[in-house]
Design an enzyme around this catalytic site. Sequence first.
Site, PDB file in Angstrom:
ATOM      1  N   ASP A  79      -5.912  -4.546  -2.183  1.00  0.00           N
ATOM      2  CA  ASP A  79      -6.243  -3.586  -1.134  1.00  0.00           C
ATOM      3  C   ASP A  79      -6.847  -2.395  -1.861  1.00  0.00           C
ATOM      4  O   ASP A  79      -6.151  -1.692  -2.599  1.00  0.00           O
ATOM      5  CB  ASP A  79      -4.959  -3.205  -0.386  1.00  0.00           C
ATOM      6  CG  ASP A  79      -5.168  -2.085   0.630  1.00  0.00           C
ATOM      7  OD1 ASP A  79      -6.239  -1.441   0.608  1.00  0.00           O
ATOM      8  OD2 ASP A  79      -4.250  -1.857   1.435  1.00  0.00           O
ATOM      9  N   TYR A 109       7.377   2.383  -2.887  1.00  0.00           N
ATOM     10  CA  TYR A 109       6.525   1.734  -1.903  1.00  0.00           C
ATOM     11  C   TYR A 109       5.074   2.170  -2.075  1.00  0.00           C
ATOM     12  O   TYR A 109       4.764   3.345  -2.046  1.00  0.00           O
ATOM     13  CB  TYR A 109       6.987   2.062  -0.474  1.00  0.00           C
ATOM     14  CG  TYR A 109       6.108   1.388   0.554  1.00  0.00           C
ATOM     15  CD1 TYR A 109       6.152   0.005   0.696  1.00  0.00           C
ATOM     16  CD2 TYR A 109       5.219   2.111   1.329  1.00  0.00           C
ATOM     17  CE1 TYR A 109       5.331  -0.633   1.595  1.00  0.00           C
ATOM     18  CE2 TYR A 109       4.391   1.483   2.236  1.00  0.00           C
ATOM     19  CZ  TYR A 109       4.457   0.104   2.362  1.00  0.00           C
ATOM     20  OH  TYR A 109       3.637  -0.536   3.250  1.00  0.00           O
ATOM     21  N   LYS A 128       1.901  -3.161   0.940  1.00  0.00           N
ATOM     22  CA  LYS A 128       2.494  -4.491   0.895  1.00  0.00           C
ATOM     23  C   LYS A 128       1.742  -5.437  -0.038  1.00  0.00           C
ATOM     24  O   LYS A 128       0.574  -5.227  -0.328  1.00  0.00           O
ATOM     25  CB  LYS A 128       2.564  -5.074   2.306  1.00  0.00           C
ATOM     26  CG  LYS A 128       3.887  -4.761   2.982  1.00  0.00           C
ATOM     27  CD  LYS A 128       5.054  -5.242   2.110  1.00  0.00           C
ATOM     28  CE  LYS A 128       6.387  -5.085   2.811  1.00  0.00           C
ATOM     29  NZ  LYS A 128       7.521  -5.066   1.873  1.00  0.00           N
TER      30      LYS A 128
END
Length: 364
Positions: A11, A228, A231
Amino acid sequence: MKVTLSVIKADIGGWVGHSAIHPALEESARQSLAAAKAGGLILDYFVTSCGDDLQLIMTHTKGVDSEPIHHLAWDTFMTGTGVAKKLKLYGAGQDMLADAFSGNVKGQGPGVAEMEIEERTSEPVLIFMADKTSAGSWNLPLYKMFVDPFNTAGLVIAPQLHAGFRFEIHDIREHRKIFFDTPEEIYDLLMFIGTPSRFTIKHVFSRHDGTIAAASSTERLSLIAGKYVGKDDPVMIVRSQHQFPAVGEVLEPFRYPWIIEGWMRGSHYGPLMAVAQKQATPARFDGPPRVICLGFQVSDARLIGPRDMFDDPSWDEARREANLLADHLRRHGPFEPHRLPLEEMEYTTLPQTMDKLKGRWKPL
Ligand code: F6R
Ligand code: MG
Ligand code: MG
């Protein structure tokens, strides 16, 4: 002829928000891979996207974990990041966790699924790509494909499948691996792969002739970054037909929208919805999570395709059920089992909240 299939993804910026890839990023990746093909480093390529993830599907003869191939992917994503920054796309360069390439993209942010194969007389290959979900989400579908006779008729009927399959499981917390043979060891296998957040199926092999059947990406971004950072959105390569499940048997597990972790802020359970590539644009609550599948016939390392395997009305009911499940889960709002349990949040967003409140807890 020995051919390596490499699917490397990252990403590197979303359009709009985390919902899709801007065409300029795909174009930039195509130019980079076209140059590599012209220079002879790779034999063929296909660039695609699932949600906000960009996938480079490549064939070459350099084997798995090849430094020049990984370097090419890294440079392609870095160039794309430059394009994303110019357009101020969202989260430009998000998955490029390392400052510089260090020999292999594993552990640096991008996800990798690779296999070296001896091309068969005819080589049908299915590439699965997901968005808004995590490494481990292929565990259940892979089990259905290669072990469950209610899914794969060939396990009972076809002599080449009857010998069963060998699973390579990775424990991504302890960095160790173990092999299980099916059908004899399914109970042991299920004990581990039933916890996909920790144990992931990395490879599957035919026990008929030892050949590789499937490879998946198992990189866990939060474990790499220690917080985090978006994903994993894994990819997977599955060979099909003859000594492997038929195309329809490989796809059949996606009839049901399995509940997997991901979705909004990577912190929720949601249904994995099988969609056509053009529908892989998560919108509702940044989801629901998507899976696409592109099919190719590999012919002397050329990628003959793609065929968009979920672009077919036979998946309409799967999508309808996914939306119904999404409705039901969404009503739980911030409550489990929609939101991930605390142990899972520990590896993502919980530590900051705990830190802020640490002085306010009093003993009971
Ligand atoms: C999930 C995902 C999104 C973002 C969410 C918040 O994988 O990418 O759901 O987590 O849109 O994004 P930020 O924190 O960048 O505003
Ligand atoms: Mg994103
Ligand atoms: Mg994504």
